[in-house]
Scaffold this motif. Structure first.
Motif, PDB file in Angstrom:
ATOM      1  N   ILE A 141      17.765  14.547 -44.217  1.00  0.00           N
ATOM      2  CA  ILE A 141      16.657  13.831 -44.260  1.00  0.00           C
ATOM      3  C   ILE A 141      15.632  14.455 -43.375  1.00  0.00           C
ATOM      4  O   ILE A 141      14.556  13.908 -43.663  1.00  0.00           O
ATOM      5  CB  ILE A 141      16.936  12.436 -43.790  1.00  0.00           C
ATOM      6  CG1 ILE A 141      17.492  12.323 -42.528  1.00  0.00           C
ATOM      7  CG2 ILE A 141      18.233  12.008 -44.822  1.00  0.00           C
ATOM      8  CD1 ILE A 141      17.542  10.918 -41.786  1.00  0.00           C
ATOM      9  N   ASN A 144      11.972  16.328 -44.683  1.00  0.00           N
ATOM     10  CA  ASN A 144      10.679  15.596 -44.929  1.00  0.00           C
ATOM     11  C   ASN A 144       9.884  15.658 -43.482  1.00  0.00           C
ATOM     12  O   ASN A 144       8.627  15.214 -43.560  1.00  0.00           O
ATOM     13  CB  ASN A 144      10.763  13.866 -45.076  1.00  0.00           C
ATOM     14  CG  ASN A 144      11.572  13.811 -46.447  1.00  0.00           C
ATOM     15  OD1 ASN A 144      11.487  14.649 -47.265  1.00  0.00           O
ATOM     16  ND2 ASN A 144      12.355  12.958 -46.278  1.00  0.00           N
ATOM     17  N   GLN A 198      25.067   9.281 -45.563  1.00  0.00           N
ATOM     18  CA  GLN A 198      24.018   9.597 -46.391  1.00  0.00           C
ATOM     19  C   GLN A 198      23.330   8.014 -46.529  1.00  0.00           C
ATOM     20  O   GLN A 198      23.177   7.386 -47.473  1.00  0.00           O
ATOM     21  CB  GLN A 198      24.130   9.939 -48.006  1.00  0.00           C
ATOM     22  CG  GLN A 198      25.052  11.107 -48.168  1.00  0.00           C
ATOM     23  CD  GLN A 198      24.282  12.246 -48.193  1.00  0.00           C
ATOM     24  OE1 GLN A 198      23.014  12.193 -48.257  1.00  0.00           O
ATOM     25  NE2 GLN A 198      24.940  13.520 -47.798  1.00  0.00           N
ATOM     26  N   LYS A 200      19.249   6.401 -45.072  1.00  0.00           N
ATOM     27  CA  LYS A 200      17.860   6.660 -44.901  1.00  0.00           C
ATOM     28  C   LYS A 200      17.316   6.319 -43.254  1.00  0.00           C
ATOM     29  O   LYS A 200      16.584   6.941 -42.873  1.00  0.00           O
ATOM     30  CB  LYS A 200      17.027   6.017 -45.949  1.00  0.00           C
ATOM     31  CG  LYS A 200      17.371   6.461 -47.261  1.00  0.00           C
ATOM     32  CD  LYS A 200      16.093   5.846 -48.224  1.00  0.00           C
ATOM     33  CE  LYS A 200      16.468   6.226 -49.695  1.00  0.00           C
ATOM     34  NZ  LYS A 200      15.793   5.821 -50.796  1.00  0.00           N
ATOM     35  N   ASN A 201      17.963   5.249 -42.770  1.00  0.00           N
ATOM     36  CA  ASN A 201      17.313   4.982 -41.352  1.00  0.00           C
ATOM     37  C   ASN A 201      18.673   4.434 -40.567  1.00  0.00           C
ATOM     38  O   ASN A 201      19.655   4.235 -40.890  1.00  0.00           O
ATOM     39  CB  ASN A 201      16.439   4.036 -41.356  1.00  0.00           C
ATOM     40  CG  ASN A 201      16.923   2.805 -42.075  1.00  0.00           C
ATOM     41  OD1 ASN A 201      17.718   2.099 -41.540  1.00  0.00           O
ATOM     42  ND2 ASN A 201      16.293   2.592 -43.305  1.00  0.00           N
TER      43      ASN A 201
END
Length: 287
Positions: A141, A144, A198, A200-201
């Motif tokens: 991740i 980005n 997996q 995102k935060n």
């Protein structure tokens, strides 16, 4: 019977078994071959050095983090056993892969440039947000967060872009990199929670204890303590035991890429299995 006990070490732990049976990543190759390399090295049979060389050949071509182990191990064999066959076979792997890379891309890949994607992978570790998510969340991740090269002409332009980015980060963040190195060592030995999730935060992280990994880590630390004790003891007695020598060689030469980059539990399975084989050998030798 002893053979069956050795075989059981590969399959009794569900986490290790899952990695051994996952043919998507090269970790299954390492998890199978490195423990076999250890067993062959301390055994006595015909053509053992050819088999050692063949395994190191495959390891060199399987994952770039096997660079130090493949070359270093063949040198240890040369200096301890006076056998050059493994070193010659590993050298052939270096030449074959390097020649292939040179023909295809115009550059001889070796060391840090063994794969052109290595510098990009390192850029994920050399990142200010790395220790905020590692080891619980996949470092992918962070893609980005890092700059992208503009109009690269080939894969080595991309490699050099991230190489320069990493050098700049290292120059400006020496203390941070050192503390991250220590943090990664701590994770390697003491993290037994689910990693590489997996999500995102951080709010989505699941703090699940993976008991099979916990067992692996306990046995890993036990093996290291015991092997370090016997190796040191033997040094003072001016002798070297092959079991400790080859086990510690595998462990020490495997660590640098994990400390500079990163390691999840699945990357360490080959060390878990090798450590448990080492312990089994010590137990059997006591009888």
């Amino acid at each position: 019977f002893i053979f069956l006990i050795f075989l059981l070490v590969f399959f009794y732990n569900l986490f290790n078994l899952k990695i051994l049976l996952n043919f998507v990543y090269a970790d299954f190759i390492l998890s199978a071959l490195v423990p076999i390399l250890f067993i062959i090295s301390i055994s006595h049979f015909k053509m053992k050095y050819f088999y050692i060389g063949a395994i190191l050949f495959v390891l060199y071509l399987s994952k770039s983090n096997m660079f130090f182990l493949s070359l270093g191990y063949s040198m240890i064999i040369f200096f301890t056993d006076k056998k050059i066959i493994p070193a010659i076979i590993v050298l052939s792997a270096v030449i074959i892969w390097g020649s292939f890379g040179y023909i295809k891309t115009g550059k001889f890949p070796i060391g840090a440039s063994l794969m052109s994607s290595n510098s990009h992978a390192l850029a994920l570790s050399f990142n200010k947000n790395f220790n905020k998510i590692y080891p619980h969340i996949t470092v992918d991740i962070l893609n980005n967060d890092i700059p992208k090269p503009q109009n690269p002409n080939n894969e080595w332009d991309i490699y050099n872009f991230y190489k320069n980015l990493n050098l700049e980060y290292a120059k400006n963040n020496k203390k941070r990199i050192f503390s991250d190195f220590l943090f990664k060592i701590k994770v390697i030995f003491f993290n037994y929670f689910e990693d590489g999730q997996q999500v995102k935060n951080t709010s989505e992280i699941k703090k699940n204890i993976v008991f099979s990994v916990l067992i692996n880590k306990i046995l890993l630390i036990t093996s290291l303590v015991i092997s370090a004790y016997f190796f040191t003891k033997n040094i003072f007695q001016k002798k070297i035991d092959r079991v400790e020598l080859f086990y510690l060689t595998i462990f020490i030469l495997s660590l640098p890429p994990f400390i500079v980059g990163w390691a999840l539990s699945r990357h360490l399975v080959f060390l878990f299995i090798t450590s448990q084989l080492y312990l089994l050998i010590k137990i059997l030798n006591k009888k």
